[in-house]
Design an enzyme around this catalytic site. Structure first.
Site, PDB file in Angstrom:
ATOM      1  N   ASP A  33      -1.236  -2.418  47.488  1.00 55.08           N
ATOM      2  CA  ASP A  33      -0.032  -2.416  46.927  1.00 55.08           C
ATOM      3  C   ASP A  33       0.752  -1.473  47.851  1.00 55.08           C
ATOM      4  OD1 ASP A  33       0.683  -4.880  46.123  1.00 55.08           O
ATOM      5  OD2 ASP A  33       0.251  -4.008  44.046  1.00 55.08           O
ATOM      6  N   ARG A  46       0.796   2.663  47.043  1.00 55.78           N
ATOM      7  CA  ARG A  46       0.592   3.413  45.909  1.00 55.78           C
ATOM      8  C   ARG A  46       0.069   4.493  46.967  1.00 55.78           C
ATOM      9  NH1 ARG A  46       2.501   1.131  42.592  1.00 55.78           N
ATOM     10  NH2 ARG A  46       1.816  -1.741  42.260  1.00 55.78           N
ATOM     11  N   LYS A  53       4.576 -12.894  49.159  1.00 55.45           N
ATOM     12  CA  LYS A  53       4.835 -13.180  47.800  1.00 55.45           C
ATOM     13  C   LYS A  53       6.379 -13.392  47.196  1.00 55.45           C
ATOM     14  CE  LYS A  53       4.775  -7.695  47.516  1.00 55.45           C
ATOM     15  NZ  LYS A  53       3.433  -6.837  46.320  1.00 55.45           N
ATOM     16  N   HIS A  54       7.357 -13.369  46.606  1.00 48.98           N
ATOM     17  CA  HIS A  54       5.969 -14.301  45.225  1.00 48.98           C
ATOM     18  C   HIS A  54       6.644 -15.694  44.638  1.00 48.98           C
ATOM     19  CE1 HIS A  54       7.059 -10.117  43.839  1.00 48.98           C
ATOM     20  NE2 HIS A  54       5.633  -9.785  43.674  1.00 48.98           N
ATOM     21  N   HIS A  72       7.679  -7.464  34.462  1.00 48.01           N
ATOM     22  CA  HIS A  72       7.295  -6.341  33.941  1.00 48.01           C
ATOM     23  C   HIS A  72       6.936  -6.241  32.364  1.00 48.01           C
ATOM     24  CE1 HIS A  72       6.350  -5.001  38.580  1.00 48.01           C
ATOM     25  NE2 HIS A  72       5.102  -4.368  37.821  1.00 48.01           N
ATOM     26  N   ASP A 126       0.134 -13.322  40.078  1.00 48.37           N
ATOM     27  CA  ASP A 126       0.312 -12.082  40.264  1.00 48.37           C
ATOM     28  C   ASP A 126      -0.211 -11.063  39.435  1.00 48.37           C
ATOM     29  OD1 ASP A 126       2.119  -9.608  40.279  1.00 48.37           O
ATOM     30  OD2 ASP A 126       4.020 -10.655  40.716  1.00 48.37           O
TER      31      ASP A 126
END
Length: 349
Positions: free
Chosen positions: A63, A71, A169-170, A182, A251
């Site tokens: 990502d 990241r 996405k998504h 999340h 996901d």
């Protein structure tokens, strides 16, 4: 081959991971901050994954959107802006914004290919609405579906120029989610007519090689299941209404929007029609359980995977990367200048 993308526990493969991955042959892998230290280390890690399977086209995902979802970060890697920066520039100069998005995406791709990463979970095609949760927020490319599609196309093109496959996405659109997947499960009560604008960017980019579902319940289509685990949403909405025939992954299955153990979630999403289950956290016991419960990858999913992974490799070019970053910054400076002249921001929420 098992229809799953696994995360890794650390900076190098453990002996247990090597044995499991060699025996199971997951479809691919995804890297997070815990797997990233510097260029030499990441390249060694990705090379070890390819060597484990004896093939160069193993999908290795990340990502790397820019902004808060990145990241690989400075000072080792360049800083990349969130999608909202291109939305703001689009208010002033649409063609310039498209070029800036393309340059930025190609620069991201070159940064990834240098260390052996070949798939980026980008672009975000969720259409922003007034109630969009901050979990999407400035990651979105705008509130107009055609603007989102235009910038999304530029991002896919830029990634491809740098030798990286993008993931739209998504699906079928997470912009109306008012809670963070999340932590909670969003329920969207919009009508099918209202949801047409959410589908529009995905329809426009339906030929993308890879797509990712969102963990959202759309009451008008399936009140009982998230999109990730809804046969109706995957078959009738994503495949038929959108017309997407690329590789479809879930996901992250570790999100709290979902119920049940992670292995059961993986089985449910594959049974619903996802080509691949995405398990990000590199927890060994979870990966063993998932590998034990999942069937072999279907012929159709394997064909989509093989088709997606045909993008030619692009050699790393440090001068090209520097040029792209400089050009992107010059183009984005137009939005900053306009904001100063008008005394405020130009567009993105």
């Amino acid at each position: 081959m098992k229809p799953v993308i696994f995360g890794l526990s650390g900076l190098t493969l453990t002996d247990d991971e090597k044995r499991l991955f060699r025996d199971v042959e997951p479809a691919g892998y995804i890297l997070f901050k815990r797997n990233i230290e510097d260029r030499v280390q990441v390249r060694a890690l990705t090379d070890s994954l390819r060597a484990l399977h004896g093939r160069d086209n193993v999908p290795i995902l990340i990502d790397q959107e820019g902004g808060r979802v990145a990241r690989m970060r400075p000072p080792v890697w360049p800083d990349f802006p969130a999608g909202g920066a291109f939305d703001a520039l689009y208010d002033i100069a649409p063609i310039t914004a498209i070029e800036a998005a393309r340059c930025n995406a190609e620069a991201i791709a070159l940064s990834l290919t240098e260390v052996g990463i070949n798939v980026d979970c980008l672009p975000v095609l969720d259409v922003r609405v007034p109630d969009t949760h901050s979990a999407i927020g400035d990651r979105a490319l705008g509130s107009d579906p055609m603007r989102v599609a235009a910038l999304g196309r530029a991002i896919l093109d830029g990634l491809a120029l740098g030798g990286v496959i993008g993931v739209v996405k998504h699906m079928p659109g997470q912009g109306r989610a008012t809670v963070d997947t999340h932590h909670d499960l969003p329920h969207v009560t919009a009508t099918e007519a209202e949801l047409a604008q959410d589908l529009a960017p995905f329809r426009a980019l339906k030929t993308a090689a890879m797509g990712m579902t969102g963990h959202v319940v759309y009451d008008v289509w399936d009140k009982a299941h998230t999109a990730t685990m809804s046969r109706f949403v995957i078959d009738k909405v994503i495949r038929d209404m959108v017309g997407f025939d690329g590789l479809l992954m879930s996901d992250d299955l570790d999100m709290n929007a979902l119920q049940g153990d992670v292995a059961s979630r993986a089985l449910a999403c594959v049974a619903a029609g996802c080509d691949l289950a995405l398990n990000c956290w590199g927890r060994f016991d979870e990966m063993v359980a998932i590998a034990s419960i999942l069937p072999e990858i279907t012929p159709a999913a394997r064909a989509r995977l093989d088709c997606a992974m045909t993008l030619p490799s692009v050699p790393f070019d440090a001068d090209r990367l520097a040029h792209l970053l400089d050009k992107r910054d010059q183009l984005l400076a137009l939005a900053d200048t306009q904001a100063k002249l008008t005394g405020g921001a130009t567009g993105a929420a």
